[in-house]
Scaffold this active site. Sequence first.
Site, short mmCIF file in Angstrom:
data_model
loop_
_atom_site.label_atom_id
_atom_site.label_comp_id
_atom_site.label_asym_id
_atom_site.label_seq_id
_atom_site.Cartn_x
_atom_site.Cartn_y
_atom_site.Cartn_z
N SER A 6 -1.89 -3.42 1.63
CA SER A 6 -0.76 -3.76 2.49
C SER A 6 -1.02 -5.02 3.31
O SER A 6 -1.92 -5.06 4.16
CB SER A 6 -0.45 -2.60 3.44
OG SER A 6 0.55 -2.96 4.36
N HIS A 31 0.97 -4.89 -1.66
CA HIS A 31 2.05 -4.14 -1.01
C HIS A 31 2.62 -4.99 0.13
O HIS A 31 1.90 -5.38 1.05
CB HIS A 31 1.51 -2.82 -0.46
CG HIS A 31 2.57 -1.92 0.08
ND1 HIS A 31 3.29 -1.04 -0.70
CD2 HIS A 31 3.04 -1.76 1.34
CE1 HIS A 31 4.14 -0.37 0.04
NE2 HIS A 31 4.02 -0.79 1.29
N ASP A 33 5.37 -5.14 3.11
CA ASP A 33 6.29 -4.41 3.97
C ASP A 33 7.33 -5.36 4.54
O ASP A 33 6.98 -6.29 5.28
CB ASP A 33 5.53 -3.73 5.11
CG ASP A 33 4.68 -2.57 4.63
OD1 ASP A 33 5.25 -1.67 4.00
OD2 ASP A 33 3.47 -2.58 4.87
N MET A 35 10.47 -5.66 6.98
CA MET A 35 11.11 -4.95 8.10
C MET A 35 12.09 -5.88 8.80
O MET A 35 11.82 -7.08 8.95
CB MET A 35 10.05 -4.47 9.09
CG MET A 35 8.91 -3.68 8.48
SD MET A 35 7.69 -3.20 9.73
CE MET A 35 6.36 -2.62 8.69
N HIS A 64 8.17 -3.06 -0.30
CA HIS A 64 8.70 -1.89 0.41
C HIS A 64 9.72 -2.36 1.45
O HIS A 64 9.35 -2.94 2.48
CB HIS A 64 7.52 -1.17 1.07
CG HIS A 64 7.90 0.07 1.82
ND1 HIS A 64 6.98 0.82 2.53
CD2 HIS A 64 9.09 0.72 1.98
CE1 HIS A 64 7.59 1.85 3.08
NE2 HIS A 64 8.87 1.80 2.77
N MET A 66 11.98 -1.81 4.36
CA MET A 66 12.32 -0.96 5.50
C MET A 66 13.42 -1.68 6.27
O MET A 66 13.22 -2.18 7.37
CB MET A 66 11.08 -0.72 6.35
CG MET A 66 10.09 0.22 5.70
SD MET A 66 8.55 0.41 6.62
CE MET A 66 7.54 -0.81 5.80
N MET A 135 5.83 8.67 3.10
CA MET A 135 5.24 8.02 4.26
C MET A 135 4.34 9.01 4.98
O MET A 135 4.76 10.12 5.31
CB MET A 135 6.32 7.52 5.22
CG MET A 135 7.22 6.42 4.66
SD MET A 135 6.31 4.91 4.23
CE MET A 135 5.61 4.44 5.82
N ASP A 173 1.74 6.30 1.82
CA ASP A 173 1.72 5.05 2.59
C ASP A 173 1.48 5.32 4.06
O ASP A 173 2.33 5.90 4.74
CB ASP A 173 3.06 4.33 2.39
CG ASP A 173 3.11 2.96 3.04
OD1 ASP A 173 2.17 2.60 3.76
OD2 ASP A 173 4.09 2.24 2.81
#
Length: 214
Positions: A6, A31, A33, A35, A64, A66, A135, A173
């Site tokens: 990540s 990975h 993230d 957001m 991913h 979010m 999660m 995760d």
Amino acid sequence: MKVAASLLASDFARLGEEVEKVSRSGADFIHVDVMDGFFVRNITMGSDIIEAIRPYASIPFDVHLMITEPSRYFTDFAGAGADIITFHAEAGSNLLNAINAVKSTGKKVGVAIKPTTLVDELLECLPMIDLAVVMTVEPGFGGQAFMPEMMSKVRVLREEIRRLRLETQIEVDGGINKETAKMAAQSGADICVAGTSIFKSSDMTQAIAGIKGV
């Protein structure tokens, strides 16, 4: 066990170098993230940054999302170099329509659930997705403690995947290190997302090997 490194825990000032280094150190996925400050409180990176760092590694990018209204951005992230696009069941989009929208880009599709969301949300769509993401922390910030009670969801998913003879993989995760990865593996997870335990370690290769159980 496969490892998705990540970037949330990486040095953002040297992002390309970090991607290259973690790839050479044995990570199976990068990975990312994403957001937006609405679905979760934090704000991170968008498709332009993914496109900029994509040339630094040949391993798959596990993106991913979010974010709210994720369907609006599937094409952007697919074009930026995502190999897997994961969105949240709680994000408000029609689940089936969103799954089909990701598939229309030619990318693999994942669906994630927060700790407070019932595993039923994933069971309903399990035959249609490539990745079921549980999660094991509250989404939004790195460095949180692993929630072992989430392993009951992983066990339910593994049983259903076996029953239906699916190829869907299970990813956990949050809060992953050598010890919690072992717990995830024993519960039936295929992929662990790890950030702090990799990027803040003194030996990245050793940290990744430890999570893999090598």
